[in-house]
Design an enzyme around this catalytic site. Structure first.
Site, PDB file in Angstrom:
ATOM      1  CD  GLU A 289       9.305   8.957  -0.423  1.00  0.00           C
ATOM      2  OE1 GLU A 289       8.950   8.974  -1.608  1.00  0.00           O
ATOM      3  OE2 GLU A 289       8.677   9.509   0.504  1.00  0.00           O
ATOM      4  CG  ASP A 368       6.239  14.821   0.746  1.00  0.00           C
ATOM      5  OD1 ASP A 368       6.306  15.436  -0.324  1.00  0.00           O
ATOM      6  OD2 ASP A 368       5.952  13.621   0.831  1.00  0.00           O
ATOM      7  CD  GLU A 396       1.414  13.126  -1.962  1.00  0.00           C
ATOM      8  OE1 GLU A 396       2.271  13.656  -2.690  1.00  0.00           O
ATOM      9  OE2 GLU A 396       1.666  12.189  -1.175  1.00  0.00           O
TER      10      GLU A 396
HETATM   11  C1  GCU Z   1       5.736  12.028  -1.698  1.00  0.00           C
HETATM   12  C2  GCU Z   1       4.705  11.211  -2.402  1.00  0.00           C
HETATM   13  C3  GCU Z   1       5.299  10.080  -3.179  1.00  0.00           C
HETATM   14  C4  GCU Z   1       6.403  10.616  -4.101  1.00  0.00           C
HETATM   15  C5  GCU Z   1       7.402  11.389  -3.276  1.00  0.00           C
HETATM   16  C6  GCU Z   1       8.474  12.061  -4.117  1.00  0.00           C
HETATM   17  O1  GCU Z   1       6.294  11.318  -0.648  1.00  0.00           O
HETATM   18  O2  GCU Z   1       3.787  10.717  -1.463  1.00  0.00           O
HETATM   19  O3  GCU Z   1       4.294   9.465  -3.909  1.00  0.00           O
HETATM   20  O4  GCU Z   1       7.036   9.585  -4.768  1.00  0.00           O
HETATM   21  O5  GCU Z   1       6.753  12.416  -2.579  1.00  0.00           O
HETATM   22  O6  GCU Z   1       8.415  13.287  -4.236  1.00  0.00           O
HETATM   23  O7  GCU Z   1       9.362  11.424  -4.627  1.00  0.00           O
END
Ligand code: GCU
Length: 683
Positions: A289, A368, A396
């Site tokens: 990400e 996730d 979440e």
């Molecule tokens: C999810 C979450 C993110 C977080 C990511 C992670 O995608 O929405 O906010 O950073 O997990 O676990 O790194």
């Protein structure tokens, strides 16, 4: 002196250690042992244990115990470290609580394998008082299952918390580290009371300023926080930015094989340890990400992690390296692409190449933190690598601490899953604790759900998740029933009817949430970014395809080897076969593994479409029931807590109704074929 307006006076602040509640439950025959605390050990953590025990005794029995270091043959509570064990650094942490009554001796002995174990024993003893145990049944012998019992804070220096639903950070405020040591101390105490021994102090997404946490700018302040945690036997870790050598302006590369980069991390480690001698290590989110990582330099995750591990090794530190790595999304153009496969594909080829002070942190499921996912197939497939399973305590995708969702029900499923990696009974919990493959360390990590809200977790009932996380990380064999009822008793008192009602609400809550959101393992019907509330095609990564592939005729992701993405093949034989075939695939995961026509008939005799429709109605009805049960407790619960929870149930009901109507309308519109009874036309 506490003042009106002091947050610590809030009735939910003391969580499961509310001694006013314990007063009513505690067995009076134990009181006679509480006048003296005998201990010959002088150590930081044992001092904490003595203080905790004294405070509890004062709070419960209204007596101030005297600390003694010699045995005067008076009834007392003795704290000691077990002999023979203390020299063995590889021993498993554990404690015993015994009542010894012989000739001239009548005492309760709490002994541990080390100083931290003594503290855990003391907390267990205090819990026993809250649970109303008598002198005859406080005796216990416990060993922890996991070496690493770790909390991850997703807190940012700004004071925001990534995916936080309980107010602002207690650690950071407006770009500064807070000096709120009293609050941090209370947090350390809560964590330690349920056996947590590690905490990562900052978000896995490390922004530019937080990258400087490993420099002289922030280490003096972090050292003070680390000291607070050390008193409770908790060691801190920091999330680090893999590109720190560049971001901090020292180098032009972060290539793990570059000598200057290696020197940078060695020097950084030396510096950190000069401030914080019991520093535990780094947590790293790399190549994930948009976080930087070794791929930028054509290196793999083992090379990246090992480089950091080498820097920490002289100090006994570890690298916790996350496996949340993926490079694709759902895609109508190429349905063979599958994000679920990514972690396995990235990490299984590296098995055996990680240094022994590297631990891979693997999310419980392959996607996730959805309300239902199968276990991540990395568990059972990595045989030569230390592992930690990562759970999300913060809600979440599971209701933002507005909706009730008791997560131990979900976590237990993962921990008890049989990977079949070494024949029958190759449970995930034995993979992560190192027993199955004889790996040297491992355990459980959880993303924290606390903030500066007076109840810590926003919704006071969400405290049960933090409690449950700690209890399961200490002993994953505990049952959800026992965890829920223990929490309810310690928090609300021992009135049997109250405890039964609350336990029951908790145990039902996960399935209720699943009913009105995403049944059959489909997931992802969420609003973009916030991930709260229904939006069937809304998930932010649905550019080229929705994560459920719902079309006119059917729904679900074909992950079979025969015709789909092949994800089922990442499981070991029996499990691969179980998921591959519609007949053997558990129904609650059917749409995770298969694209199914809406008119497919489930075991219940209902079609998939009818099932989705009915479950959404049932979910709403069940929330109404939860509300009623809670309302019936009005006279039993502190009025502030009662009202706070009541308000959240009102919001939960609104949310559930919205989910029901949005999801059912979506499928009604999509399919355009009401069944012969017309049951998906709204009443
Ligand atoms: C999810 C979450 C993110 C977080 C990511 C992670 O995608 O929405 O906010 O950073 O997990 O676990 O790194």
């Amino acid at each position: 002196m506490k003042q009106a307006g002091d947050i610590t006076l809030h009735p939910a602040y003391s969580c499961w250690m509310n001694f006013k509640t314990y007063q009513k439950s505690a067995d009076q025959s134990i009181k006679k042992y509480c006048r003296f605390i005998l201990t010959k050990i002088s150590s930081r953590v044992v001092n904490t244990a003595v203080n905790e025990l004294s405070a509890a005794i004062e709070g419960i029995y209204h007596i101030k115990p005297r600390e003694i270091s010699e045995n005067h043959d008076v009834p007392c509570i003795e704290l000691s470290i077990e002999e023979n064990n203390s020299a063995d650094s590889n021993q498993v942490c554990g404690f015993t609580i015994k009542h010894i009554n012989e000739k001239t001796t009548d005492k309760i002995v709490i002994s541990g394998t080390d100083e931290c174990a003594v503290l855990y024993g003391v907390f267990r003893f205090i819990f026993s008082l809250g649970l109303g145990k008598s002198i005859d049944n406080i005796q216990t012998e416990q060993k922890t299952y996991n070496r690493l019992r770790m909390i991850n804070q997703w807190d940012n220096l700004s004071g925001d918390i990534e995916r936080g639903y309980s107010g602002r950070s207690i650690f950071y405020e407006n770009g500064k580290i807070t000096k709120n040591y009293a609050r941090i101390r209370d947090y350390a105490r809560l964590l330690s009371s349920v056996g947590i021994n590690h905490i990562v102090l900052n978000n896995v997404n490390v922004h530019e300023e937080e990258t400087k946490f490993i420099t002289d700018k922030y280490l003096p302040e972090l050292k003070k926080i680390a000291a607070v945690f050390s008193d409770f036997g908790i060691r801190i870790l920091l999330s680090v930015n893999f590109a720190a050598p560049i971001v901090l302006g020292r180098l032009s590369t972060a290539d793990p094989l570059d000598k200057d980069v290696q020197r940078f991390w060695h020097e950084t480690a030396n510096k950190i340890y000069s401030y914080i001698p019991d520093f535990a290590g780094f947590l790293v989110k790399a190549d994930s990400e948009s976080s930087p990582g070794p791929y930028t330099y054509g290196r793999d995750h083992a090379q990246g992690a090992n480089m950091l591990a080498d820097a920490l090794r002289p100090h006994g530190g570890i690298v916790v390296w996350r496996c949340f790595v993926y490079n694709c999304h759902a895609d109508w153009r190429n349905r063979k692409l599958d994000r679920a496969k990514a972690a396995y594909e990235n990490f299984v080829p590296l098995d055996g190449r990680f240094k022994d002070n590297v631990v891979l942190q693997i999310k419980n499921g392959p996607m996730d933190f959805q309300i239902r996912e199968p276990v991540n197939p990395l568990f059972g497939s990595l045989e030569k690598t230390n592992q930690v399973i990562e759970f999300q305590i913060t809600q979440e995708y599971t209701g933002h601490q507005i909706d009730l969702c008791f997560l131990p029900s979900l976590w237990k499923e993962s921990l008890d899953f049989d990977t079949a990696a070494k024949g029958k009974n190759s449970l995930v919990r034995d993979v992560v604790n190192g027993k199955l493959f004889h790996t040297s360390t491992g355990g459980i990590a959880g993303v924290s759900n606390i903030g500066d809200s007076p109840a810590w977790t926003g919704n006071p009932l969400a405290q049960a998740n933090l409690f449950g996380f700690g209890r399961l990380s200490w002993d994953p064999a505990l049952s959800c029933e026992d965890i829920a009822s223990e929490w309810a008793t310690l928090t609300f008192g021992s009135n049997v009817a109250t405890v039964e009602k609350i336990t029951n609400m908790l145990l039902r809550s996960r399935e209720i949430y699943e009913d009105y959101t995403c049944p059959l393992g489909i997931g992802w019907f969420v609003n973009p970014d916030s991930h709260y509330g229904p939006n069937v095609d809304g998930y932010e990564y649905s550019h080229w395809g929705t994560y459920h592939y719902a079309d006119l005729k059917g729904i679900g992701v074909d992950r079979t080897m025969a015709t789909g993405t092949g994800f089922t093949g990442q499981y070991k034989n029996e499990n691969a076969q179980m998921y591959e075939h519609i007949e053997s695939c558990p129904e609650n995961l059917l749409l995770f593994f298969h694209h199914m026509p809406y008119d497919f008939v489930l075991k219940s005799g209902l079609t998939i479409l009818q099932h989705i429709y009915d479950r959404h109605f049932r979910g709403v009805e069940e929330v109404v029931e939860l509300q009623k049960i809670w309302d019936s407790l009005q006279d039993e619960i502190d009025p502030d807590i009662f009202q706070e929870v009541r308000h959240r149930f009102e919001l939960q009901l609104k949310n559930a109704i919205e989910w029901r109507d949005v999801v059912n309308t979506y499928f009604y519109r999509k399919t355009g074929i009401p069944d012969e009874k017309g049951r998906y036309i709204y009443p």
